[in-house]
Design a protein around this motif. Structure first.
Motif, PDB file in Angstrom:
ATOM      1  N   LEU A 113       4.903  -9.833  -6.920  1.00  0.00           N
ATOM      2  CA  LEU A 113       5.357  -8.716  -7.755  1.00  0.00           C
ATOM      3  C   LEU A 113       4.190  -7.830  -8.166  1.00  0.00           C
ATOM      4  CD1 LEU A 113       7.950 -10.226 -10.269  1.00  0.00           C
ATOM      5  CD2 LEU A 113       8.390  -8.540  -8.478  1.00  0.00           C
ATOM      6  N   VAL A 114       3.086  -8.479  -8.559  1.00  0.00           N
ATOM      7  CA  VAL A 114       1.978  -7.740  -9.160  1.00  0.00           C
ATOM      8  C   VAL A 114       1.103  -7.068  -8.103  1.00  0.00           C
ATOM      9  CG1 VAL A 114      -0.148  -7.995 -10.492  1.00  0.00           C
ATOM     10  CG2 VAL A 114       1.937  -9.133 -11.239  1.00  0.00           C
ATOM     11  N   GLU A 115       0.988  -7.707  -6.932  1.00  0.00           N
ATOM     12  CA  GLU A 115       0.109  -7.134  -5.908  1.00  0.00           C
ATOM     13  C   GLU A 115       0.890  -6.644  -4.689  1.00  0.00           C
ATOM     14  OE1 GLU A 115      -2.877 -10.084  -5.140  1.00  0.00           O
ATOM     15  OE2 GLU A 115      -3.452 -10.181  -7.246  1.00  0.00           O
ATOM     16  N   GLY A 116       1.661  -7.542  -4.079  1.00  0.00           N
ATOM     17  CA  GLY A 116       2.325  -7.193  -2.827  1.00  0.00           C
ATOM     18  C   GLY A 116       3.275  -6.017  -2.978  1.00  0.00           C
TER      19      GLY A 116
ATOM     20  N   VAL B   5      -7.338   1.015   5.255  1.00  0.00           N
ATOM     21  CA  VAL B   5      -6.061   0.299   5.222  1.00  0.00           C
ATOM     22  C   VAL B   5      -5.349   0.634   6.515  1.00  0.00           C
ATOM     23  CG1 VAL B   5      -3.819   0.107   4.082  1.00  0.00           C
ATOM     24  CG2 VAL B   5      -5.896   0.406   2.706  1.00  0.00           C
ATOM     25  N   THR B   6      -4.871  -0.374   7.218  1.00  0.00           N
ATOM     26  CA  THR B   6      -4.200  -0.105   8.486  1.00  0.00           C
ATOM     27  C   THR B   6      -2.895  -0.882   8.608  1.00  0.00           C
ATOM     28  OG1 THR B   6      -4.388  -0.251  10.911  1.00  0.00           O
ATOM     29  CG2 THR B   6      -5.600  -1.868   9.650  1.00  0.00           C
ATOM     30  N   ALA B   7      -1.962  -0.304   9.362  1.00  0.00           N
ATOM     31  CA  ALA B   7      -0.681  -0.959   9.618  1.00  0.00           C
ATOM     32  C   ALA B   7      -0.608  -1.388  11.080  1.00  0.00           C
ATOM     33  CB  ALA B   7       0.454   0.003   9.294  1.00  0.00           C
ATOM     34  N   ASN B   8      -1.770  -1.417  11.754  1.00  0.00           N
ATOM     35  CA  ASN B   8      -1.823  -1.495  13.212  1.00  0.00           C
ATOM     36  C   ASN B   8      -1.997  -2.929  13.715  1.00  0.00           C
ATOM     37  OD1 ASN B   8      -2.600  -1.165  15.919  1.00  0.00           O
ATOM     38  ND2 ASN B   8      -3.449   0.867  15.479  1.00  0.00           N
TER      39      ASN B   8
ATOM     40  N   PHE C 149      -7.964  -3.751   4.765  1.00  0.00           N
ATOM     41  CA  PHE C 149      -6.719  -4.461   4.470  1.00  0.00           C
ATOM     42  C   PHE C 149      -5.646  -4.100   5.493  1.00  0.00           C
ATOM     43  CE2 PHE C 149      -7.869  -4.589  -0.357  1.00  0.00           C
ATOM     44  CZ  PHE C 149      -8.754  -5.631  -0.111  1.00  0.00           C
ATOM     45  N   TYR C 150      -4.780  -5.058   5.827  1.00  0.00           N
ATOM     46  CA  TYR C 150      -3.820  -4.831   6.918  1.00  0.00           C
ATOM     47  C   TYR C 150      -2.497  -5.552   6.710  1.00  0.00           C
ATOM     48  CZ  TYR C 150      -6.220  -9.163   8.274  1.00  0.00           C
ATOM     49  OH  TYR C 150      -6.774 -10.424   8.271  1.00  0.00           O
ATOM     50  N   GLU C 151      -2.067  -5.648   5.440  1.00  0.00           N
ATOM     51  CA  GLU C 151      -0.807  -6.319   5.114  1.00  0.00           C
ATOM     52  C   GLU C 151       0.361  -5.776   5.929  1.00  0.00           C
ATOM     53  OE1 GLU C 151       0.002  -8.909   2.342  1.00  0.00           O
ATOM     54  OE2 GLU C 151       1.371  -8.891   4.027  1.00  0.00           O
ATOM     55  N   ALA C 152       0.394  -4.461   6.137  1.00  0.00           N
ATOM     56  CA  ALA C 152       1.536  -3.839   6.800  1.00  0.00           C
ATOM     57  C   ALA C 152       1.621  -4.184   8.282  1.00  0.00           C
ATOM     58  CB  ALA C 152       1.465  -2.316   6.635  1.00  0.00           C
ATOM     59  N   SER C 153       0.563  -4.798   8.832  1.00  0.00           N
ATOM     60  CA  SER C 153       0.577  -5.064  10.275  1.00  0.00           C
ATOM     61  C   SER C 153       1.516  -6.197  10.653  1.00  0.00           C
ATOM     62  CB  SER C 153      -0.842  -5.364  10.769  1.00  0.00           C
ATOM     63  OG  SER C 153      -1.298  -6.599  10.237  1.00  0.00           O
ATOM     64  N   VAL C 154       1.850  -7.048   9.717  1.00  0.00           N
ATOM     65  CA  VAL C 154       2.772  -8.152  10.004  1.00  0.00           C
ATOM     66  C   VAL C 154       3.960  -8.084   9.055  1.00  0.00           C
ATOM     67  CG1 VAL C 154       3.077 -10.656  10.132  1.00  0.00           C
ATOM     68  CG2 VAL C 154       0.887  -9.643  10.755  1.00  0.00           C
ATOM     69  N   ALA C 155       5.154  -8.056   9.625  1.00  0.00           N
ATOM     70  CA  ALA C 155       6.379  -8.152   8.844  1.00  0.00           C
ATOM     71  C   ALA C 155       6.463  -7.107   7.735  1.00  0.00           C
ATOM     72  CB  ALA C 155       6.542  -9.567   8.266  1.00  0.00           C
ATOM     73  N   GLY C 156       6.162  -5.861   8.106  1.00  0.00           N
ATOM     74  CA  GLY C 156       6.329  -4.679   7.258  1.00  0.00           C
ATOM     75  C   GLY C 156       6.289  -4.890   5.756  1.00  0.00           C
ATOM     76  N   GLY C 157       7.450  -4.924   5.130  1.00  0.00           N
ATOM     77  CA  GLY C 157       7.517  -4.956   3.679  1.00  0.00           C
ATOM     78  C   GLY C 157       7.303  -6.316   3.038  1.00  0.00           C
ATOM     79  N   ILE C 158       7.089  -7.358   3.823  1.00  0.00           N
ATOM     80  CA  ILE C 158       6.919  -8.696   3.249  1.00  0.00           C
ATOM     81  C   ILE C 158       5.443  -8.949   2.990  1.00  0.00           C
ATOM     82  CG2 ILE C 158       7.436 -11.142   3.524  1.00  0.00           C
ATOM     83  CD1 ILE C 158       9.344 -10.429   5.787  1.00  0.00           C
ATOM     84  N   PRO C 159       5.070  -9.236   1.748  1.00  0.00           N
ATOM     85  CA  PRO C 159       3.634  -9.463   1.463  1.00  0.00           C
ATOM     86  C   PRO C 159       3.179 -10.843   1.915  1.00  0.00           C
ATOM     87  CG  PRO C 159       4.910  -9.572  -0.576  1.00  0.00           C
ATOM     88  CD  PRO C 159       5.882  -9.227   0.518  1.00  0.00           C
TER      89      PRO C 159
ATOM     90  N   ALA D  24       3.793  -1.636   1.846  1.00  0.00           N
ATOM     91  CA  ALA D  24       2.681  -2.554   2.101  1.00  0.00           C
ATOM     92  C   ALA D  24       1.364  -1.781   2.191  1.00  0.00           C
ATOM     93  CB  ALA D  24       2.937  -3.346   3.375  1.00  0.00           C
ATOM     94  N   VAL D  25       1.393  -0.629   2.849  1.00  0.00           N
ATOM     95  CA  VAL D  25       0.170   0.175   2.986  1.00  0.00           C
ATOM     96  C   VAL D  25      -0.334   0.615   1.614  1.00  0.00           C
ATOM     97  CG1 VAL D  25      -0.744   2.389   3.807  1.00  0.00           C
ATOM     98  CG2 VAL D  25       0.689   0.997   5.322  1.00  0.00           C
ATOM     99  N   VAL D  26       0.566   1.130   0.775  1.00  0.00           N
ATOM    100  CA  VAL D  26       0.117   1.648  -0.526  1.00  0.00           C
ATOM    101  C   VAL D  26      -0.285   0.500  -1.456  1.00  0.00           C
ATOM    102  CG1 VAL D  26       0.663   3.148  -2.484  1.00  0.00           C
ATOM    103  CG2 VAL D  26       1.516   3.730  -0.211  1.00  0.00           C
ATOM    104  N   SER D  27       0.366  -0.666  -1.323  1.00  0.00           N
ATOM    105  CA  SER D  27      -0.092  -1.816  -2.120  1.00  0.00           C
ATOM    106  C   SER D  27      -1.512  -2.211  -1.715  1.00  0.00           C
ATOM    107  CB  SER D  27       0.867  -2.997  -1.966  1.00  0.00           C
ATOM    108  OG  SER D  27       2.119  -2.691  -2.556  1.00  0.00           O
ATOM    109  N   ASP D  28      -1.800  -2.156  -0.424  1.00  0.00           N
ATOM    110  CA  ASP D  28      -3.175  -2.396   0.035  1.00  0.00           C
ATOM    111  C   ASP D  28      -4.127  -1.343  -0.524  1.00  0.00           C
ATOM    112  OD1 ASP D  28      -2.872  -4.716   1.466  1.00  0.00           O
ATOM    113  OD2 ASP D  28      -2.920  -3.770   3.452  1.00  0.00           O
ATOM    114  N   LEU D  29      -3.672  -0.085  -0.494  1.00  0.00           N
ATOM    115  CA  LEU D  29      -4.494   1.007  -1.040  1.00  0.00           C
ATOM    116  C   LEU D  29      -4.811   0.734  -2.510  1.00  0.00           C
ATOM    117  CD1 LEU D  29      -5.704   3.908  -0.860  1.00  0.00           C
ATOM    118  CD2 LEU D  29      -3.424   4.788  -1.418  1.00  0.00           C
ATOM    119  N   LEU D  30      -3.804   0.268  -3.263  1.00  0.00           N
ATOM    120  CA  LEU D  30      -4.023  -0.093  -4.659  1.00  0.00           C
ATOM    121  C   LEU D  30      -5.074  -1.194  -4.785  1.00  0.00           C
ATOM    122  CD1 LEU D  30      -0.659  -0.307  -6.595  1.00  0.00           C
ATOM    123  CD2 LEU D  30      -2.801   0.646  -7.409  1.00  0.00           C
ATOM    124  N   GLY D  31      -4.992  -2.170  -3.860  1.00  0.00           N
ATOM    125  CA  GLY D  31      -5.987  -3.251  -3.869  1.00  0.00           C
ATOM    126  C   GLY D  31      -7.394  -2.702  -3.689  1.00  0.00           C
ATOM    127  N   VAL D  32      -7.545  -1.784  -2.733  1.00  0.00           N
ATOM    128  CA  VAL D  32      -8.855  -1.154  -2.508  1.00  0.00           C
ATOM    129  C   VAL D  32      -9.315  -0.433  -3.776  1.00  0.00           C
ATOM    130  CG1 VAL D  32     -10.084   0.673  -1.268  1.00  0.00           C
ATOM    131  CG2 VAL D  32      -8.493  -0.811  -0.024  1.00  0.00           C
TER     132      VAL D  32
END
Lengths: 433, 433
Positions: A143-146, B102-105, B128-138, B310-318
């Motif tokens: 919730l907080v990160e993903g 941040v990449t979705a690739n 960060f590349y969360e979006a590269s696997v299973a789109g919206g699932i963190p 997922a991409v923007v959550s990664d961006l937030l992480g950065v």
């Protein structure tokens, strides 16, 4: 360069033992991630001489909490003793002594989470509590990160394993509540006093934590409408099944605009809903975000090792922050002021089972009452009740406001033709009949 | 104090448009979390004049990649253009210019992830590349943080939405592969050239990324055994159903001791398995950890807004890392050297459908062949094949090594009584017949 990191444990019960085991068994993995060893240095126990199924040097055990809270070498306090008021004092003392805290205590976090997080931030300490909701499922982090970039509008949780076990067995095997409860107690899935689980209070505490994080709004336990599973009958479950629904105890948190509602109540979930196939003692949290759509997180909601996994992952988070020198910076204060929906702002479908006198015009009287309030029927089943002059009527309504629905319920009880309202539940999604 | 954070986008297609929308729509939430505004400053596009369904000032668009990569005010590069070799060059250039990425690739990360992560770390940049696997699932976050303290021994993923959509429709509606593929293409769930999806390559790339993270071992695309869904017939699906299984294209990653295997192949999953009810275009990743036990993460695997979340959550992480001054410190190099299982170390149950000549002693000959190799039967169905002299035999084996099973398959083909081996699949769990 930090040479090693020391943790102090408050409690060495089910979860505490799991924590000690994981730190020992996975020391290599932990070291690889943080670059130095982790040690459990002191453990607060009630009885130093008790036989335990976990290996720990006896000199590390103490019955004096100050040995743990005031040990200058201890960096992180892991609270797995449970309890509320005294435990709150311990954690406050730890934080004020600049010790980070990891806790698995949902009761505490539901009641005092906001205060504790504030004190943690003031002292530049981390306070992590992933294990407090849905044991082994990393749902708070998700919730907080993903889902940090999204706007969560709905969360539905099967967040109490005991009641899910009971409802699964009742539904699948057609057994009675008392019978399955006894089995759950024998298996250790239910306490000898199961009140907090079966009346929904445990789930309500977890929903308080989830709603606070998911909606970025300080939700209190008193804001949660709660109904347990003790009144669910075999008839209710049979009708559920017949209509294409599965009965679950659902923690429901919903946001419309700036207003939210949170409840815990037995709910008829459409069989096609991802939560409907979450069975036995498993937990799951379904999250709907405006951008991401439907997601669900599934796993064990309790148990020694699953809960300990969440605790030690939090511990790792604290340790990584220590190495980077950024402790106490990750908690985000709620963004929105609390605004709760009123009953005329809460909409749902409902399942209703009533016994009426089987006489001419009974059905027309009912229909008139519902339509006056604007509550319309999606599905109706009417059957005679064996060996009686009564008819059983089962209704699934279209969306109605809670205000209208409760007025209908009230007036039903006053109707002469209505013998009794047998049961009434929320309905989520479309069944199949 | 940072006044604002600027991102540069490479690509403004499906995912890129979603990223722009989320940053605009959820600016309040993002600001609340990082304390300053986020702005998309430059966007690399192919055609500046193309009509788009996203609002963006035209002066921000450029067809010259250097305008994005070398803009001194841009802190983070978001790569959502796809492609491999040229895109790799762009990302390397960005990292060497101290820009976070941040990449979705998935294609890029599966092939060059290890190199790119190393260059990122050398330059103290996040990648960060969360979006590269299973789109919206963190799921990557859950593996790296939520289950950080556990030892993952098994991962099974439905990580390709196109094939899951096709298999769901084939199973539920009894339709043929070609027919459903055409529908999927019409709906935009499948590409006009669907090869990478239906042959399992897309799933294999994602499994490479998951296995590398979950096992902390550098797994290459070539290490993944891959079989697609193009040969699955309606008969196979009918038998699956009859035996209590659901056919899914499963990415399978399993560790025994220090050795691992990774494959993508159609698999008969027991109906009771949590993955078996993941339908249509949805994705899910099932993770088994020694301590936590069974967990599953479910959600949309693709689509503009889910992937952009997922991409923007990664961006937030950065951005959070920027505020804390700790970029480039979170990636952990693989802990273990790569050790792959040999075929005699891979164990599974198998489903096998063969046509044999319907003559005396045929079944005894078969039985002898299997038992010589130590492959025993769990379930058998034998039926005559209509309008022929053949019998159809369907077998589910007990656990057998891949080596033994492949030798049986080889020898079956050589048997005079065997007309043809129609199909052969992995089996996971116990069915119901």
């Amino acid at each position: 360069m930090v040479k090693s990191i020391s943790a102090g444990l408050l409690g060495l019960g089910t979860v505490g033992s799991g924590v000690v085991k994981i730190i020992e068994n996975h020391q290599d993995k932990l070291m690889h991630q943080i670059g130095c060893p982790v040690e459990v240095k002191k453990v607060l126990v009630k009885n130093q001489d008790k036989k335990r199924d976990v290996k720990i040097d006896s000199y590390k055990l103490t019955t004096n909490v100050e040995d743990v809270l005031f040990d200058p070498e201890i960096d992180v306090i892991i609270e797995v003793m449970g309890g509320i008021e005294q435990t709150r004092d311990y954690i406050l003392t730890a934080l004020r002594n600049k010790k980070h805290v990891v806790t698995a205590n949902k009761d505490l976090m539901a009641l005092y989470g906001s205060e504790l997080l504030t004190v943690a931030a003031e002292n530049e300490c981390d306070l992590f509590y992933e294990a407090s909701v849905a044991g082994g499922i990393p749902i708070l982090r998700s919730l907080v990160e993903g889902l940090a970039s999204d706007r969560v509008t709905k969360m539905m949780g099967i967040v109490n394993g005991t009641t899910n076990f009971i409802l699964t067995k009742m539904s699948k095997d057609g057994r009675a509540y008392e019978d399955v409860l006894a089995e759950a107690q024998a298996l250790g899935y239910a306490e000898s006093d199961p009140t907090s689980d079966v009346e929904g209070l445990d789930a309500a505490r977890k929903m308080t934590i989830l709603a606070t994080l998911g909606f970025s709004m300080k939700i209190d336990l008193d804001d949660v409408r709660v109904k347990g599973i003790t009144e669910i009958t075999e008839e209710d479950l049979q009708y559920s099944k017949q209509l294409g629904y599965t009965m679950k105890l659902i923690g429901y948190a919903h946001r419309t605009g700036d207003h939210v509602e949170v409840s815990v109540q037995p709910t008829l979930l459409a069989d096609s809903h991802p939560l409907a196939s979450v069975n036995d003692e498993y937990n799951a949290v379904y999250v709907y975000g405006e951008a991401v759509g439907e997601t669900m997180f599934y796993g064990p909601g309790a148990g020694s090792m699953p809960t300990a996994t969440a605790v030690v992952s939090d511990l790792l988070g604290v340790m990584k922050n220590m190495r980077l020198g950024v402790n106490g910076r990750s908690a985000v204060a709620p963004q929105y002021p609390k605004q709760l929906k009123l009953p005329d702002q809460m909409f749902s479908k409902y399942f209703l089972r009533i016994h009426v006198k089987d006489q001419v015009g009974a059905f027309a009287t009912l229909t008139a009452l519902f339509s006056e309030r604007g509550v319309s029927f999606e599905k109706i089943i009417q059957l005679p009740v064996k060996d009686s002059e009564l008819a059983e009527i089962v209704i699934v309504t279209h969306q109605a406001s809670l205000k209208d629905y409760e007025e209908v319920l009230q007036q039903l009880n006053d109707l002469e033709i209505v013998k009794s309202v047998k049961s009434s539940y929320r309905v989520e999604g479309d069944g199949s009949l």
